[in-house]
Motif scaffolding. Structure first.
Motif, PDB file in Angstrom:
ATOM      1  N   ILE A 154       4.793  -7.908  -3.360  1.00 28.39           N
ATOM      2  CA  ILE A 154       3.888  -6.752  -3.379  1.00 28.39           C
ATOM      3  C   ILE A 154       3.319  -6.495  -4.761  1.00 28.39           C
ATOM      4  O   ILE A 154       2.252  -5.870  -4.907  1.00 28.39           O
ATOM      5  N   THR A 189       1.097  -1.150  -1.192  1.00 26.69           N
ATOM      6  CA  THR A 189       1.447  -1.887   0.021  1.00 26.69           C
ATOM      7  C   THR A 189       1.071  -3.349  -0.169  1.00 26.69           C
ATOM      8  O   THR A 189       0.311  -3.691  -1.071  1.00 26.69           O
ATOM      9  N   GLU A 249      -1.019  -6.130   1.330  1.00 24.90           N
ATOM     10  CA  GLU A 249      -2.102  -6.400   2.270  1.00 24.90           C
ATOM     11  C   GLU A 249      -2.286  -7.891   2.526  1.00 24.90           C
ATOM     12  O   GLU A 249      -3.197  -8.279   3.258  1.00 24.90           O
ATOM     13  N   PRO A 270      -5.018   0.490   1.606  1.00 28.51           N
ATOM     14  CA  PRO A 270      -3.786   0.520   2.380  1.00 28.51           C
ATOM     15  C   PRO A 270      -4.066   0.751   3.857  1.00 28.51           C
ATOM     16  O   PRO A 270      -4.951   1.512   4.228  1.00 28.51           O
ATOM     17  N   GLU A 271      -3.308   0.088   4.698  1.00 29.49           N
ATOM     18  CA  GLU A 271      -3.413   0.111   6.160  1.00 29.49           C
ATOM     19  C   GLU A 271      -4.563  -0.754   6.637  1.00 29.49           C
ATOM     20  O   GLU A 271      -4.353  -1.703   7.393  1.00 29.49           O
ATOM     21  N   GLU A 277      -4.225  -4.518   5.470  1.00 29.01           N
ATOM     22  CA  GLU A 277      -3.132  -5.223   6.128  1.00 29.01           C
ATOM     23  C   GLU A 277      -3.416  -5.423   7.613  1.00 29.01           C
ATOM     24  O   GLU A 277      -3.013  -6.428   8.208  1.00 29.01           O
TER      25      GLU A 277
END
Length: 260
Positions: A10, A15, A17, A38-39, A42
């Motif tokens: 990481i 996060t 990805e 983020p989110e 990924e």
């Protein structure tokens, strides 16, 4: 037989990805570097990794699998699996025994180690285009703040299956195929990658050393590396098809980049 191992870190991001596939049974080596925060990033990288793996497992051609994954990321942004604007890079090798096909979109890279390190994928990036037009030289390009701007990505814009670059070659004993996200090649000079791959360390130890070097050099982005080795001994008069080199790096510090 081939051996495929992967590792991700990481680094200093909130996060990770990046996504990777390292499956010797399927013969799939893949790195996807998500974009969009983020989110979202990924999600895009996960869609790419899953879609390509599933389609290759069904026997679909590699370029079709990559293009279908691109379209699936676009659909994922529309049906709320992620967010609009999310995207991903990808570099993927599909092996049948020691023969492989290689495709990519974006600036995740593939290198072939064979006593020297040959970069065999050319980044879809603004800087690479500028180098090819003679607007900037390579030594200035690697220090440019624009070096991470890519001009083609999974889930961004439109491109056809025919636009997906495809290379075909073979991997023999003593050679290594390295796939990585820009978290590695931005932080570790190609000659240092060559030095690590030249050691007698195991593949697992080399992966750990590559990531440790990126972190030691202050790497902040997610770092993902997949390493492929083959135990196939080349027969007399049998060797890998020579793939065009984007750059060549050696353990003695020699480095050369070849514009398109």
């Amino acid at each position: 037989m081939i051996s495929i191992l992967g590792k991700s870190n990481i680094a200093k991001r909130a996060t990770n990805e990046d996504r990777f596939v390292a499956d010797s049974n399927w013969g799939i080596a893949l790195v996807a570097d998500g974009m969009g925060g983020p989110e979202s990033g990924e999600v895009a990288a996960s869609i790419v990794a899953t879609q390509i793996t599933d389609l290759l497992d069904e026997g679909r051609p590699l370029t079709e699998a990559v293009h279908s994954a691109h379209q699936e990321v676009l659909r994922g942004a529309e049906d709320n699996r992620g967010k609009k604007g999310m995207g991903s890079t990808v570099v993927v090798a599909h092996f049948t025994d020691n023969q492989f096909e290689l495709a990519w979109i974006g600036d995740s890279r593939a290198y072939l180690w064979d006593g020297e390190l040959r970069q065999i994928t050319r980044d879809h990036s603004k800087i690479e285009a500028m180098i090819s037009r003679g607007e900037i030289n390579y030594s200035d390009a690697i220090k440019s703040p624009q070096k991470n701007i890519i001009n083609r990505a999974m889930g961004h814009g439109e491109f056809s299956q025919d636009d997906v670059p495809l290379l075909k070659s073979a991997l023999f004993h003593g050679q290594k195929l390295l796939l990585c996200s820009d978290g590695l090649h931005d932080a570790v000079a190609a000659c240092d990658i060559a030095r690590i791959l030249s050691t007698q360390l195991s593949s697992e130890q080399q992966l750990a050393s590559l990531i440790a070097k990126a972190l030691e050099n202050g790497g902040t982005d997610n770092i993902t590396v997949v390493l492929v080795e083959s135990d196939t001994i080349a027969q007399e008069n049998e060797e890998s098809p020579i793939l065009p080199a984007v750059s060549i790096a050696r353990v003695d510090g020699y480095m050369e980049h070849f514009p398109a």
